[in-house]
Write an enzyme that holds these catalytic residues in place. Structure first.
Site, PDB file in Angstrom:
ATOM      1  N   GLN A   1      -4.955  -0.197  -0.798  1.00  0.00           N
ATOM      2  CA  GLN A   1      -4.157  -0.819  -0.190  1.00  0.00           C
ATOM      3  C   GLN A   1      -3.222  -1.601  -1.193  1.00  0.00           C
ATOM      4  O   GLN A   1      -2.900  -0.982  -2.283  1.00  0.00           O
ATOM      5  CB  GLN A   1      -4.337  -1.863   0.828  1.00  0.00           C
ATOM      6  CG  GLN A   1      -5.191  -1.228   2.036  1.00  0.00           C
ATOM      7  CD  GLN A   1      -6.650  -0.911   1.768  1.00  0.00           C
ATOM      8  OE1 GLN A   1      -7.299  -1.314   1.153  1.00  0.00           O
ATOM      9  NE2 GLN A   1      -6.825   0.165   2.337  1.00  0.00           N
TER      10      GLN A   1
ATOM     11  N   GLY B   1       1.029  -0.994   0.023  1.00  0.00           N
ATOM     12  CA  GLY B   1      -0.086  -0.041   0.045  1.00  0.00           C
ATOM     13  C   GLY B   1       0.917   1.350   0.290  1.00  0.00           C
ATOM     14  O   GLY B   1       1.927   1.151   0.187  1.00  0.00           O
ATOM     15  N   ASP B   2       0.281   2.568   0.025  1.00  0.00           N
ATOM     16  CA  ASP B   2       0.871   3.705  -0.042  1.00  0.00           C
ATOM     17  C   ASP B   2       1.802   3.715  -1.225  1.00  0.00           C
ATOM     18  O   ASP B   2       2.849   4.642  -1.151  1.00  0.00           O
ATOM     19  CB  ASP B   2       1.594   3.978   1.415  1.00  0.00           C
ATOM     20  CG  ASP B   2       0.874   3.651   2.620  1.00  0.00           C
ATOM     21  OD1 ASP B   2      -0.262   4.181   2.512  1.00  0.00           O
ATOM     22  OD2 ASP B   2       1.380   2.848   3.469  1.00  0.00           O
TER      23      ASP B   2
ATOM     24  N   GLY C   1      -5.645   5.809   1.729  1.00  0.00           N
ATOM     25  CA  GLY C   1      -5.644   7.291   1.793  1.00  0.00           C
ATOM     26  C   GLY C   1      -4.917   7.640   0.457  1.00  0.00           C
ATOM     27  O   GLY C   1      -3.777   7.541   0.290  1.00  0.00           O
ATOM     28  N   HIS C   2      -5.517   8.275  -0.609  1.00  0.00           N
ATOM     29  CA  HIS C   2      -5.340   8.347  -1.965  1.00  0.00           C
ATOM     30  C   HIS C   2      -4.810   9.894  -2.187  1.00  0.00           C
ATOM     31  O   HIS C   2      -5.829  10.778  -2.019  1.00  0.00           O
ATOM     32  CB  HIS C   2      -6.150   7.911  -3.202  1.00  0.00           C
ATOM     33  CG  HIS C   2      -6.238   6.251  -2.899  1.00  0.00           C
ATOM     34  ND1 HIS C   2      -7.080   5.627  -3.793  1.00  0.00           N
ATOM     35  CD2 HIS C   2      -5.506   5.298  -2.272  1.00  0.00           C
ATOM     36  CE1 HIS C   2      -6.878   4.385  -3.595  1.00  0.00           C
ATOM     37  NE2 HIS C   2      -5.913   4.276  -2.656  1.00  0.00           N
TER      38      HIS C   2
ATOM     39  N   LYS D   1      -0.927   5.173  -5.696  1.00  0.00           N
ATOM     40  CA  LYS D   1      -2.082   4.839  -6.611  1.00  0.00           C
ATOM     41  C   LYS D   1      -2.827   6.030  -6.845  1.00  0.00           C
ATOM     42  O   LYS D   1      -3.308   6.188  -8.173  1.00  0.00           O
ATOM     43  CB  LYS D   1      -2.622   3.803  -6.108  1.00  0.00           C
ATOM     44  CG  LYS D   1      -2.152   2.314  -5.812  1.00  0.00           C
ATOM     45  CD  LYS D   1      -3.198   1.326  -5.366  1.00  0.00           C
ATOM     46  CE  LYS D   1      -3.339   1.835  -3.920  1.00  0.00           C
ATOM     47  NZ  LYS D   1      -2.296   1.706  -2.987  1.00  0.00           N
TER      48      LYS D   1
END
Length: 426
Positions: free
Chosen positions: A224, A12-13, A40-41, A16
């Site tokens: 994610q 994740g992170d 969190g995008h 994206k």
């Protein structure tokens, strides 16, 4: 543009949000299929930062219809806070947001249950975001969940909340009561959203199918990353949903025939939030340098991310599991200034070399990275470059090494946080 599915290829992170935002310019519909407000995008446009948790990232393009699929779990206060926040910044969303009537709702007692569960685990806590995501998915699978459509049936909603609240109080020694919540308060607070939610609810599976049949361009957005997938991630240190490409089809109710192209997003190095194995983690000044240069603090939690070298064994695993056609490599500029850049090309597992990621997480915890050092490109910089040919020669070789090792072509390279700081090769 082809119909694409974008997934995280690490923990994740990976960035994206930016990649989906860039690709959304040519999309008619952006549909998110998994996770919840634990995502969190982040997108940066002309210095303005947008942090999205539930709303698909395509919202920043006015021609895009946004779809929240049945595979997601919705925190309704968070959802409408995001909608109102976007509206205050001049981005109208309600008329172009479609929400699956089959999506499950994150209830206040889910957050309490998650906090209680993490406290009971003590030193073996998973390090969750405390957003109630796991308990919401657990209720879904055990058939105690509350779907968005249930808000349109107040009596059914009341009965389900009363039953669930009693059950959770028994399991947690009255934790819900101790936090000042009653079933009646939860019912009233939930029903406040019913009228506003009603016009957005739809059969999103049918909507997406008809859009595809009519030739509209679809972009599927995951949350994610592959290494946090409930089946293929570092279980039990994983999220509670399927965020690999398989989750796109069950989480949206569409056929695999819809997707023409699978894109996996990965940083030029590696990060992870929460507990769990991380073979290439750097607990030294170099790791701190990556954290500071990359701004590695969680969008959702604000927690500092663990940082390490790029794990090519794990990345090749993600390419295989997802059948990725392309990789999007982000934060390339964070590696500027380094004299040499190690990457993990194998593991030492109990004295034996392996170039495959173990399924057994106990085995992965015992893995030590075998590193191959690649030359850096200091004093040259990749920051803000938009053409592949202008990248320093050593940076091109670094990317080519990733391609050769993983078997996936690098189609997008991010050289900065801004939307325009991007190299397209697709």
């Amino acid at each position: 543009m082809a119909n694409c599915c974008v997934v995280g290829a690490q923990w994740g992170d990976e960035g994206k949000g930016k990649i989906v935002d860039v690709l959304s310019e040519h999309a008619a519909i952006v549909a998110r299929y998994s996770g919840g407000a634990n995502a969190g995008h982040t997108v940066k446009i002309k210095g303005e930062i947008f942090a999205l948790h539930l709303i698909p990232t395509g919202v920043l393009h006015p021609q895009v219809t946004c779809v929240i699929g049945n595979g997601m779990v919705l925190d309704l206060p968070q959802l409408f806070a995001e909608i109102d926040g976007l509206s205050a910044r001049g981005i109208a969303i309600e008329a172009r947001l479609k929400i699956s009537a089959a999506a499950n709702v994150v209830m206040p007692y889910h957050k309490i249950l998650e906090r209680y569960s993490e406290q009971q685990r003590g030193g073996e806590a998973l390090g969750t975001t405390m957003r109630g995501i796991g308990p919401a998915y657990a209720d879904k699978v055990s058939r105690h969940g509350i779907r968005t459509a249930c808000l349109l049936n107040p009596e059914a909603l009341r009965q389900r909340i009363m039953s669930n609240t009693d059950d959770i109080n028994r399991r947690t020694e009255g934790a819900v009561v101790r936090e000042g919540l009653t079933a009646e308060r939860i019912i009233d607070d939930t029903l406040r959203y019913a009228d506003r939610l009603r016009p957005m609810l739809t059969d999103t599976s049918l909507y997406l199918h008809e859009a595809w049949r009519n030739g509209k361009t679809l972009l599927l957005e995951g949350a994610q990353g592959t290494l946090l997938d409930i089946d293929f991630g570092t279980y039990p240190f994983a999220t509670s949903s399927n965020n690999t490409v398989g989750g796109a089809f069950t989480g949206l109710g569409i056929s695999p025939k819809v997707v023409d192209c699978f894109i996996g997003v990965a940083k030029a190095y590696a990060t992870r939030v929460g507990n769990g194995p991380f073979p290439t983690e750097l607990s030294d000044a170099v790791g701190e340098r990556l954290r500071e240069a990359g701004g590695e603090f969680g969008t959702t939690t604000g927690r500092p991310r663990r940082c390490g070298w790029l794990d090519l064994v794990a990345l090749r695993y993600a390419v295989r599991v997802n059948g990725l056609d392309y990789l999007a490599i982000t934060k390339m500029d964070v590696l500027d200034g380094m004299a040499d850049i190690p990457v993990c090309t194998a593991y030492d597992l109990d004295g034996q070399r392996t170039d495959q990621m173990p399924v057994d997480m106990c085995a992965l915890c015992r893995c030590r990275p075998i590193l191959t050092s690649l030359p850096g490109w200091a004093p040259s910089s990749t920051k803000g470059l938009t053409q592949y040919t202008t990248l320093p020669a050593a940076a091109q070789k670094y990317l080519e090494y990733i391609e050769e090792f993983t078997g996936a072509r690098i189609g997008i390279i991010s050289t900065g946080a801004e939307r325009h700081e991007t190299i397209m090769r697709m």
